[in-house]
Design a protein around this motif. Structure first.
Motif, PDB file in Angstrom:
ATOM      1  N   ASN A 214      72.823  66.166  63.997  1.00 33.13           N
ATOM      2  CA  ASN A 214      73.182  66.253  65.408  1.00 33.13           C
ATOM      3  C   ASN A 214      74.674  66.471  65.635  1.00 33.13           C
ATOM      4  O   ASN A 214      75.074  67.076  66.618  1.00 33.13           O
ATOM      5  CB  ASN A 214      72.740  64.975  66.130  1.00 33.13           C
ATOM      6  CG  ASN A 214      71.234  64.815  66.141  1.00 33.13           C
ATOM      7  OD1 ASN A 214      70.507  65.788  66.300  1.00 33.13           O
ATOM      8  ND2 ASN A 214      70.761  63.601  65.938  1.00 33.13           N
ATOM      9  N   ASP A 215      75.516  65.957  64.760  1.00 29.44           N
ATOM     10  CA  ASP A 215      76.957  66.080  64.972  1.00 29.44           C
ATOM     11  C   ASP A 215      77.549  66.992  63.901  1.00 29.44           C
ATOM     12  O   ASP A 215      77.678  68.187  64.090  1.00 29.44           O
ATOM     13  CB  ASP A 215      77.598  64.691  64.939  1.00 29.44           C
ATOM     14  CG  ASP A 215      79.023  64.683  65.451  1.00 29.44           C
ATOM     15  OD1 ASP A 215      79.554  65.782  65.642  1.00 29.44           O
ATOM     16  OD2 ASP A 215      79.582  63.604  65.643  1.00 29.44           O
ATOM     17  N   ASN A 216      77.908  66.463  62.768  1.00 26.92           N
ATOM     18  CA  ASN A 216      78.379  67.266  61.654  1.00 26.92           C
ATOM     19  C   ASN A 216      78.105  66.523  60.361  1.00 26.92           C
ATOM     20  O   ASN A 216      77.688  65.370  60.356  1.00 26.92           O
ATOM     21  CB  ASN A 216      79.874  67.601  61.800  1.00 26.92           C
ATOM     22  CG  ASN A 216      80.719  66.352  61.955  1.00 26.92           C
ATOM     23  OD1 ASN A 216      80.613  65.415  61.161  1.00 26.92           O
ATOM     24  ND2 ASN A 216      81.564  66.316  62.986  1.00 26.92           N
ATOM     25  N   LEU A 217      78.341  67.195  59.251  1.00 30.52           N
ATOM     26  CA  LEU A 217      78.010  66.611  57.953  1.00 30.52           C
ATOM     27  C   LEU A 217      78.840  65.373  57.671  1.00 30.52           C
ATOM     28  O   LEU A 217      78.338  64.387  57.120  1.00 30.52           O
ATOM     29  CB  LEU A 217      78.218  67.649  56.856  1.00 30.52           C
ATOM     30  CG  LEU A 217      77.867  67.175  55.440  1.00 30.52           C
ATOM     31  CD1 LEU A 217      76.402  66.814  55.336  1.00 30.52           C
ATOM     32  CD2 LEU A 217      78.236  68.232  54.418  1.00 30.52           C
ATOM     33  N   GLU A 218      80.109  65.387  58.051  1.00 34.65           N
ATOM     34  CA  GLU A 218      80.970  64.237  57.772  1.00 34.65           C
ATOM     35  C   GLU A 218      80.434  62.977  58.442  1.00 34.65           C
ATOM     36  O   GLU A 218      80.389  61.898  57.831  1.00 34.65           O
ATOM     37  CB  GLU A 218      82.394  64.525  58.243  1.00 34.65           C
ATOM     38  CG  GLU A 218      83.372  63.395  57.954  1.00 34.65           C
ATOM     39  CD  GLU A 218      84.803  63.768  58.286  1.00 34.65           C
ATOM     40  OE1 GLU A 218      85.587  62.852  58.583  1.00 34.65           O
ATOM     41  OE2 GLU A 218      85.133  64.964  58.251  1.00 34.65           O
ATOM     42  N   THR A 219      80.009  63.111  59.689  1.00 31.55           N
ATOM     43  CA  THR A 219      79.443  61.959  60.398  1.00 31.55           C
ATOM     44  C   THR A 219      78.171  61.471  59.725  1.00 31.55           C
ATOM     45  O   THR A 219      77.956  60.265  59.551  1.00 31.55           O
ATOM     46  CB  THR A 219      79.160  62.326  61.866  1.00 31.55           C
ATOM     47  OG1 THR A 219      80.385  62.702  62.505  1.00 31.55           O
ATOM     48  CG2 THR A 219      78.542  61.156  62.609  1.00 31.55           C
ATOM     49  N   LEU A 220      77.306  62.402  59.329  1.00 30.36           N
ATOM     50  CA  LEU A 220      76.060  62.035  58.659  1.00 30.36           C
ATOM     51  C   LEU A 220      76.340  61.278  57.359  1.00 30.36           C
ATOM     52  O   LEU A 220      75.723  60.243  57.078  1.00 30.36           O
ATOM     53  CB  LEU A 220      75.229  63.288  58.372  1.00 30.36           C
ATOM     54  CG  LEU A 220      73.958  63.065  57.544  1.00 30.36           C
ATOM     55  CD1 LEU A 220      72.963  62.206  58.293  1.00 30.36           C
ATOM     56  CD2 LEU A 220      73.331  64.401  57.150  1.00 30.36           C
ATOM     57  N   LEU A 221      77.274  61.782  56.542  1.00 29.72           N
ATOM     58  CA  LEU A 221      77.571  61.146  55.265  1.00 29.72           C
ATOM     59  C   LEU A 221      78.184  59.763  55.468  1.00 29.72           C
ATOM     60  O   LEU A 221      77.867  58.821  54.722  1.00 29.72           O
ATOM     61  CB  LEU A 221      78.508  62.024  54.442  1.00 29.72           C
ATOM     62  CG  LEU A 221      77.959  63.394  54.033  1.00 29.72           C
ATOM     63  CD1 LEU A 221      78.976  64.135  53.181  1.00 29.72           C
ATOM     64  CD2 LEU A 221      76.639  63.272  53.294  1.00 29.72           C
TER      65      LEU A 221
END
Length: 380
Positions: free
Chosen positions: A105-112
Protein backbone atom coordinates in the motif's frame (compact mmCIF):
# COMPACT_ATOMS: atom_id res chain seq x y z
CA UNK A 1 30.31 -33.63 13.01
CA UNK A 2 28.63 -36.98 12.38
CA UNK A 3 27.26 -38.64 15.56
CA UNK A 4 25.07 -41.72 15.35
CA UNK A 5 22.55 -41.88 18.18
CA UNK A 6 20.12 -44.69 18.91
CA UNK A 7 16.44 -43.95 19.50
CA UNK A 8 16.78 -43.72 23.28
CA UNK A 9 19.71 -41.32 23.07
CA UNK A 10 17.81 -39.19 20.54
CA UNK A 11 14.76 -39.01 22.83
CA UNK A 12 16.78 -37.99 25.85
CA UNK A 13 18.78 -35.39 23.89
CA UNK A 14 15.49 -34.01 22.49
CA UNK A 15 13.96 -33.81 25.97
CA UNK A 16 17.08 -32.18 27.44
CA UNK A 17 17.15 -29.48 24.75
CA UNK A 18 13.41 -28.82 25.09
CA UNK A 19 13.65 -28.56 28.87
CA UNK A 20 16.61 -26.18 28.76
CA UNK A 21 14.98 -23.99 26.12
CA UNK A 22 11.89 -23.69 28.31
CA UNK A 23 13.59 -23.03 31.66
CA UNK A 24 17.15 -21.80 31.02
CA UNK A 25 18.13 -24.09 33.92
CA UNK A 26 20.59 -27.02 33.75
CA UNK A 27 18.64 -30.25 33.28
CA UNK A 28 18.92 -33.28 35.53
CA UNK A 29 17.74 -36.85 35.06
CA UNK A 30 15.00 -36.44 37.66
CA UNK A 31 13.54 -33.45 35.82
CA UNK A 32 13.41 -35.39 32.56
CA UNK A 33 11.81 -38.42 34.21
CA UNK A 34 9.09 -36.24 35.76
CA UNK A 35 8.44 -34.00 32.75
CA UNK A 36 8.68 -36.38 29.79
CA UNK A 37 7.32 -39.84 29.13
CA UNK A 38 10.64 -41.43 28.21
CA UNK A 39 9.71 -44.93 29.37
CA UNK A 40 12.98 -45.51 31.26
CA UNK A 41 14.22 -45.10 34.82
CA UNK A 42 16.03 -42.10 36.25
CA UNK A 43 19.24 -44.14 36.44
CA UNK A 44 19.00 -45.02 32.75
CA UNK A 45 18.41 -41.36 31.84
CA UNK A 46 21.44 -40.38 33.92
CA UNK A 47 23.62 -42.97 32.15
CA UNK A 48 22.45 -41.84 28.71
CA UNK A 49 23.11 -38.19 29.58
CA UNK A 50 26.65 -39.17 30.58
CA UNK A 51 27.12 -40.79 27.16
CA UNK A 52 25.79 -37.66 25.45
CA UNK A 53 28.21 -35.57 27.50
CA UNK A 54 31.17 -37.72 26.44
CA UNK A 55 30.00 -37.32 22.84
CA UNK A 56 30.18 -33.54 23.19
CA UNK A 57 26.42 -32.97 22.89
CA UNK A 58 25.82 -31.97 26.53
CA UNK A 59 28.01 -30.43 29.21
CA UNK A 60 27.86 -29.46 32.87
CA UNK A 61 28.27 -25.71 33.48
CA UNK A 62 29.14 -26.45 37.13
CA UNK A 63 30.15 -29.51 39.10
CA UNK A 64 27.10 -31.33 40.51
CA UNK A 65 24.80 -29.25 38.28
CA UNK A 66 22.53 -30.66 35.62
CA UNK A 67 23.53 -30.61 31.97
CA UNK A 68 22.85 -28.20 29.13
CA UNK A 69 23.19 -28.61 25.35
CA UNK A 70 26.43 -27.70 23.62
CA UNK A 71 26.52 -26.08 20.18
CA UNK A 72 26.94 -29.59 18.73
CA UNK A 73 23.94 -30.77 20.75
CA UNK A 74 21.80 -27.99 19.30
CA UNK A 75 23.09 -28.86 15.83
CA UNK A 76 21.94 -32.48 16.14
CA UNK A 77 18.62 -31.26 17.53
CA UNK A 78 18.07 -28.83 14.61
CA UNK A 79 19.20 -31.23 11.90
CA UNK A 80 17.59 -34.44 13.12
CA UNK A 81 15.14 -34.00 15.99
CA UNK A 82 12.89 -30.96 15.57
CA UNK A 83 9.35 -31.37 14.37
CA UNK A 84 8.13 -30.13 10.98
CA UNK A 85 7.05 -26.49 11.56
CA UNK A 86 4.72 -26.35 8.52
CA UNK A 87 1.49 -25.99 10.53
CA UNK A 88 3.05 -23.31 12.74
CA UNK A 89 4.37 -21.53 9.65
CA UNK A 90 0.86 -21.38 8.18
CA UNK A 91 -0.50 -19.93 11.43
CA UNK A 92 2.20 -17.26 11.51
CA UNK A 93 1.67 -16.46 7.83
CA UNK A 94 -1.98 -15.76 8.59
CA UNK A 95 -0.97 -13.43 11.43
CA UNK A 96 1.36 -11.54 9.07
CA UNK A 97 -1.33 -11.26 6.40
CA UNK A 98 -3.83 -9.94 8.95
CA UNK A 99 -1.41 -7.32 10.29
CA UNK A 100 0.33 -6.28 7.08
CA UNK A 101 -2.33 -6.92 4.47
CA UNK A 102 -1.56 -8.51 1.15
CA UNK A 103 -0.92 -5.36 -0.88
CA UNK A 104 2.05 -3.01 -1.06
CA UNK A 105 0.00 0.00 0.00
CA UNK A 106 2.82 2.46 0.69
CA UNK A 107 6.32 1.42 -0.36
CA UNK A 108 8.78 -1.40 0.14
CA UNK A 109 10.70 0.36 2.90
CA UNK A 110 7.56 0.72 5.01
CA UNK A 111 6.61 -2.91 4.41
CA UNK A 112 10.07 -4.18 5.42
CA UNK A 113 10.13 -2.00 8.55
CA UNK A 114 6.69 -3.23 9.65
CA UNK A 115 7.54 -6.86 8.89
CA UNK A 116 10.72 -6.55 10.98
CA UNK A 117 8.81 -5.26 14.00
CA UNK A 118 6.14 -7.96 13.76
CA UNK A 119 8.75 -10.70 13.34
CA UNK A 120 10.59 -9.47 16.44
CA UNK A 121 7.34 -9.46 18.42
CA UNK A 122 6.33 -12.95 17.28
CA UNK A 123 9.72 -14.46 18.07
CA UNK A 124 11.05 -12.49 21.04
CA UNK A 125 14.39 -12.29 19.19
CA UNK A 126 16.21 -9.66 17.16
CA UNK A 127 14.69 -9.54 13.68
CA UNK A 128 16.88 -8.55 10.73
CA UNK A 129 15.39 -7.89 7.29
CA UNK A 130 17.54 -6.68 4.40
CA UNK A 131 16.32 -4.47 1.57
CA UNK A 132 17.39 -5.26 -1.99
CA UNK A 133 20.73 -3.74 -3.08
CA UNK A 134 20.19 -1.06 -5.71
CA UNK A 135 22.51 -2.65 -8.27
CA UNK A 136 20.21 -5.69 -8.59
CA UNK A 137 17.04 -3.65 -9.04
CA UNK A 138 15.48 -3.03 -12.42
CA UNK A 139 13.58 0.03 -13.57
CA UNK A 140 9.80 -0.11 -13.47
CA UNK A 141 8.94 3.50 -14.26
CA UNK A 142 10.63 6.88 -14.83
CA UNK A 143 8.58 10.08 -14.68
CA UNK A 144 9.77 13.60 -15.52
CA UNK A 145 7.50 16.29 -14.05
CA UNK A 146 7.67 20.06 -14.69
CA UNK A 147 7.90 22.12 -11.50
CA UNK A 148 8.30 25.45 -13.31
CA UNK A 149 9.91 26.63 -16.53
CA UNK A 150 13.42 26.09 -15.14
CA UNK A 151 13.04 23.01 -12.94
CA UNK A 152 11.88 19.43 -13.35
CA UNK A 153 11.48 16.53 -10.93
CA UNK A 154 12.79 13.11 -12.02
CA UNK A 155 11.10 10.21 -10.18
CA UNK A 156 12.38 6.67 -10.66
CA UNK A 157 10.56 3.56 -9.36
CA UNK A 158 12.25 0.15 -9.29
CA UNK A 159 10.82 -3.35 -9.47
CA UNK A 160 11.20 -3.57 -5.67
CA UNK A 161 9.00 -0.47 -5.40
CA UNK A 162 11.71 1.73 -4.00
CA UNK A 163 11.53 5.27 -5.35
CA UNK A 164 14.32 7.76 -6.03
CA UNK A 165 13.65 11.40 -6.88
CA UNK A 166 15.81 14.41 -7.70
CA UNK A 167 15.04 18.06 -8.47
CA UNK A 168 16.89 19.30 -11.55
CA UNK A 169 17.58 22.92 -12.59
CA UNK A 170 17.57 23.62 -16.32
CA UNK A 171 20.45 25.92 -17.31
CA UNK A 172 20.47 28.45 -20.11
CA UNK A 173 24.08 27.56 -20.96
CA UNK A 174 24.35 24.06 -22.36
CA UNK A 175 28.14 24.09 -21.87
CA UNK A 176 27.85 24.24 -18.10
CA UNK A 177 28.45 20.90 -16.40
CA UNK A 178 26.59 19.20 -13.63
CA UNK A 179 25.94 21.15 -10.50
CA UNK A 180 26.53 20.23 -6.90
CA UNK A 181 24.56 17.39 -5.26
CA UNK A 182 22.44 20.01 -3.48
CA UNK A 183 21.44 21.79 -6.66
CA UNK A 184 21.49 19.41 -9.63
CA UNK A 185 21.85 21.49 -12.79
CA UNK A 186 21.74 20.24 -16.35
CA UNK A 187 21.64 21.78 -19.80
CA UNK A 188 18.33 23.17 -21.12
CA UNK A 189 15.85 20.55 -22.29
CA UNK A 190 14.66 22.46 -25.35
CA UNK A 191 17.25 23.12 -28.09
CA UNK A 192 15.90 26.67 -28.35
CA UNK A 193 15.80 28.90 -25.28
CA UNK A 194 13.35 31.80 -25.84
CA UNK A 195 13.08 34.12 -22.86
CA UNK A 196 10.21 36.01 -24.56
CA UNK A 197 7.78 33.16 -23.89
CA UNK A 198 5.32 33.72 -21.06
CA UNK A 199 5.58 31.46 -18.00
CA UNK A 200 2.44 29.44 -18.88
CA UNK A 201 3.61 29.02 -22.50
CA UNK A 202 7.09 27.93 -21.38
CA UNK A 203 5.69 25.41 -18.90
CA UNK A 204 3.24 24.07 -21.49
CA UNK A 205 6.04 23.52 -24.01
CA UNK A 206 8.18 21.90 -21.33
CA UNK A 207 5.35 19.57 -20.31
CA UNK A 208 4.81 18.55 -23.93
CA UNK A 209 8.48 17.70 -24.31
CA UNK A 210 8.52 15.83 -21.01
CA UNK A 211 5.49 13.75 -21.98
CA UNK A 212 7.23 12.78 -25.22
CA UNK A 213 10.40 11.89 -23.31
CA UNK A 214 8.51 9.99 -20.60
CA UNK A 215 6.94 7.70 -23.18
CA UNK A 216 10.27 7.18 -24.94
CA UNK A 217 12.30 6.61 -21.76
CA UNK A 218 9.89 4.08 -20.29
CA UNK A 219 9.92 2.15 -23.56
CA UNK A 220 13.73 2.16 -23.57
CA UNK A 221 14.49 1.68 -19.86
CA UNK A 222 11.73 -0.48 -18.36
CA UNK A 223 13.18 -3.79 -17.18
CA UNK A 224 16.81 -2.65 -17.40
CA UNK A 225 19.15 -2.59 -14.40
CA UNK A 226 20.92 0.55 -13.26
CA UNK A 227 24.11 -0.86 -14.75
CA UNK A 228 22.39 -1.31 -18.12
CA UNK A 229 21.20 2.28 -18.40
CA UNK A 230 24.66 3.66 -17.75
CA UNK A 231 25.93 1.88 -20.84
CA UNK A 232 23.28 2.99 -23.35
CA UNK A 233 24.76 4.56 -26.48
CA UNK A 234 22.56 7.64 -26.85
CA UNK A 235 24.20 8.49 -30.19
CA UNK A 236 22.33 5.52 -31.65
CA UNK A 237 18.90 7.00 -30.88
CA UNK A 238 16.49 7.40 -33.75
CA UNK A 239 16.33 10.77 -35.44
CA UNK A 240 13.34 12.05 -33.42
CA UNK A 241 15.23 11.82 -30.14
CA UNK A 242 18.84 12.28 -31.22
CA UNK A 243 18.86 15.95 -30.25
CA UNK A 244 18.02 14.93 -26.66
CA UNK A 245 20.94 12.51 -26.38
CA UNK A 246 23.34 14.80 -24.49
CA UNK A 247 20.55 15.97 -22.18
CA UNK A 248 19.51 12.40 -21.36
CA UNK A 249 23.09 11.41 -20.66
CA UNK A 250 23.44 14.28 -18.19
CA UNK A 251 20.16 13.31 -16.52
CA UNK A 252 21.32 9.72 -16.03
CA UNK A 253 24.71 10.91 -14.76
CA UNK A 254 22.99 12.98 -12.07
CA UNK A 255 20.91 9.96 -11.01
CA UNK A 256 23.96 7.70 -11.09
CA UNK A 257 26.22 9.92 -9.00
CA UNK A 258 23.69 10.91 -6.39
CA UNK A 259 20.97 8.29 -6.18
CA UNK A 260 21.59 5.06 -8.07
CA UNK A 261 25.07 4.05 -7.01
CA UNK A 262 25.28 0.31 -6.34
CA UNK A 263 24.80 0.00 -2.60
CA UNK A 264 24.46 -2.59 0.10
CA UNK A 265 20.84 -3.08 0.96
CA UNK A 266 19.60 -1.47 4.14
CA UNK A 267 19.27 -3.72 7.19
CA UNK A 268 16.10 -3.21 9.22
CA UNK A 269 16.57 -4.20 12.87
CA UNK A 270 13.83 -4.83 15.43
CA UNK A 271 13.52 -6.32 18.89
CA UNK A 272 16.91 -5.36 20.30
CA UNK A 273 15.55 -5.25 23.84
CA UNK A 274 14.21 -8.77 23.49
CA UNK A 275 17.71 -10.22 23.41
CA UNK A 276 18.76 -8.17 26.41
CA UNK A 277 15.99 -9.76 28.48
CA UNK A 278 17.37 -13.27 27.97
CA UNK A 279 19.19 -14.64 31.03
CA UNK A 280 22.27 -15.47 28.93
CA UNK A 281 22.80 -11.75 28.42
CA UNK A 282 22.00 -10.49 31.90
CA UNK A 283 25.43 -8.87 32.09
CA UNK A 284 25.76 -5.75 29.90
CA UNK A 285 29.19 -6.70 28.56
CA UNK A 286 27.81 -9.99 27.23
CA UNK A 287 25.55 -8.19 24.76
CA UNK A 288 27.64 -5.09 24.08
CA UNK A 289 29.49 -6.53 21.06
CA UNK A 290 26.23 -7.66 19.45
CA UNK A 291 24.65 -4.24 19.93
CA UNK A 292 27.71 -2.52 18.49
CA UNK A 293 27.65 -4.82 15.46
CA UNK A 294 23.98 -4.11 14.78
CA UNK A 295 24.12 -0.36 15.41
CA UNK A 296 27.56 0.68 14.15
CA UNK A 297 29.00 -2.03 11.89
CA UNK A 298 26.08 -3.16 9.75
CA UNK A 299 28.29 -3.42 6.65
CA UNK A 300 29.88 -6.50 8.26
CA UNK A 301 26.47 -8.18 8.33
CA UNK A 302 25.89 -8.14 4.58
CA UNK A 303 28.03 -11.18 3.66
CA UNK A 304 26.09 -13.15 6.29
CA UNK A 305 22.63 -11.72 5.56
CA UNK A 306 22.91 -11.36 1.79
CA UNK A 307 20.04 -12.50 -0.47
CA UNK A 308 19.56 -16.28 -0.37
CA UNK A 309 17.15 -18.72 -1.94
CA UNK A 310 13.66 -18.71 -0.37
CA UNK A 311 13.80 -22.52 -0.50
CA UNK A 312 16.80 -22.67 1.85
CA UNK A 313 17.00 -21.95 5.58
CA UNK A 314 20.48 -21.33 7.00
CA UNK A 315 21.06 -21.90 10.73
CA UNK A 316 24.29 -20.78 12.41
CA UNK A 317 24.60 -22.01 16.01
CA UNK A 318 26.98 -20.35 18.45
CA UNK A 319 30.58 -20.94 17.36
CA UNK A 320 29.44 -21.67 13.80
CA UNK A 321 28.67 -17.98 13.27
CA UNK A 322 31.18 -16.32 10.92
CA UNK A 323 31.16 -13.06 12.93
CA UNK A 324 32.84 -13.11 16.35
CA UNK A 325 30.24 -10.93 18.19
CA UNK A 326 27.49 -13.38 17.22
CA UNK A 327 29.17 -16.52 18.56
CA UNK A 328 27.08 -16.49 21.72
CA UNK A 329 23.96 -16.52 19.53
CA UNK A 330 22.12 -18.47 16.89
CA UNK A 331 21.22 -16.91 13.55
CA UNK A 332 18.43 -18.26 11.34
CA UNK A 333 18.03 -16.85 7.81
CA UNK A 334 16.12 -17.39 4.61
CA UNK A 335 15.47 -15.27 1.53
CA UNK A 336 12.53 -13.52 -0.10
CA UNK A 337 12.17 -13.00 -3.81
CA UNK A 338 10.31 -11.32 -6.63
CA UNK A 339 9.86 -13.77 -9.46
CA UNK A 340 13.20 -15.50 -9.98
CA UNK A 341 15.20 -12.67 -8.39
CA UNK A 342 16.54 -12.97 -4.83
CA UNK A 343 15.66 -9.64 -3.23
CA UNK A 344 16.82 -9.86 0.38
CA UNK A 345 16.83 -11.95 3.51
CA UNK A 346 14.81 -12.43 6.69
CA UNK A 347 16.72 -13.44 9.83
CA UNK A 348 16.38 -13.95 13.56
CA UNK A 349 19.22 -13.53 16.02
CA UNK A 350 18.79 -14.96 19.51
CA UNK A 351 20.52 -17.02 22.18
CA UNK A 352 21.53 -20.55 21.27
CA UNK A 353 18.76 -21.51 23.70
CA UNK A 354 15.92 -20.51 21.42
CA UNK A 355 12.80 -22.37 20.24
CA UNK A 356 14.15 -23.41 16.86
CA UNK A 357 10.86 -24.73 15.46
CA UNK A 358 9.11 -21.41 16.05
CA UNK A 359 12.12 -19.37 14.90
CA UNK A 360 12.42 -21.31 11.64
CA UNK A 361 8.66 -21.09 11.05
CA UNK A 362 8.74 -17.34 11.75
CA UNK A 363 11.48 -16.48 9.24
CA UNK A 364 9.93 -18.73 6.59
CA UNK A 365 6.48 -17.21 7.09
CA UNK A 366 7.81 -13.65 6.94
CA UNK A 367 9.88 -14.32 3.83
CA UNK A 368 6.92 -16.06 2.20
CA UNK A 369 4.66 -13.09 2.93
CA UNK A 370 7.18 -10.60 1.48
CA UNK A 371 7.62 -12.72 -1.66
CA UNK A 372 3.87 -13.06 -2.12
CA UNK A 373 3.35 -9.30 -1.72
CA UNK A 374 6.08 -8.37 -4.20
CA UNK A 375 4.99 -10.96 -6.74
CA UNK A 376 1.34 -9.91 -6.55
CA UNK A 377 2.29 -6.28 -7.19
CA UNK A 378 4.75 -7.16 -9.93
CA UNK A 379 2.06 -9.09 -11.80
CA UNK A 380 -0.27 -6.08 -11.97
Amino acid sequence: MQINLNARQQNILWATVRSYIATAEPVGSKTLAQSYDLGVSTATIRNVMAVLERSGLLFQPHTSAGRIPSDNGYRVYVDDLIEDPTDLQEQLLQVLSDRLGQQLNDNLETLLHQATQILATLSGCIALVTAPPTDTATIRHLQLVAVDRNRIMAILVTDSYQSHSVLLNLQSDSQTGLGSPLGHTIAPLSPVNDDRRTEPDAIEQLEQELQLLNNFLNLQLRGKTFYDILNIDWSELNRQFRSYGAWLQQLLDVLKHNHLRPAIGQVFVGGMTGLMRQPEFAQTDQIQDVVQLLEENQSELWPVLGPTSPDRVVVYIGSENPLEPMRQCSLISTGYSCGSWAMGSVSLLGPTRLPYERAIASVKATAHHLSNTLNSVNST
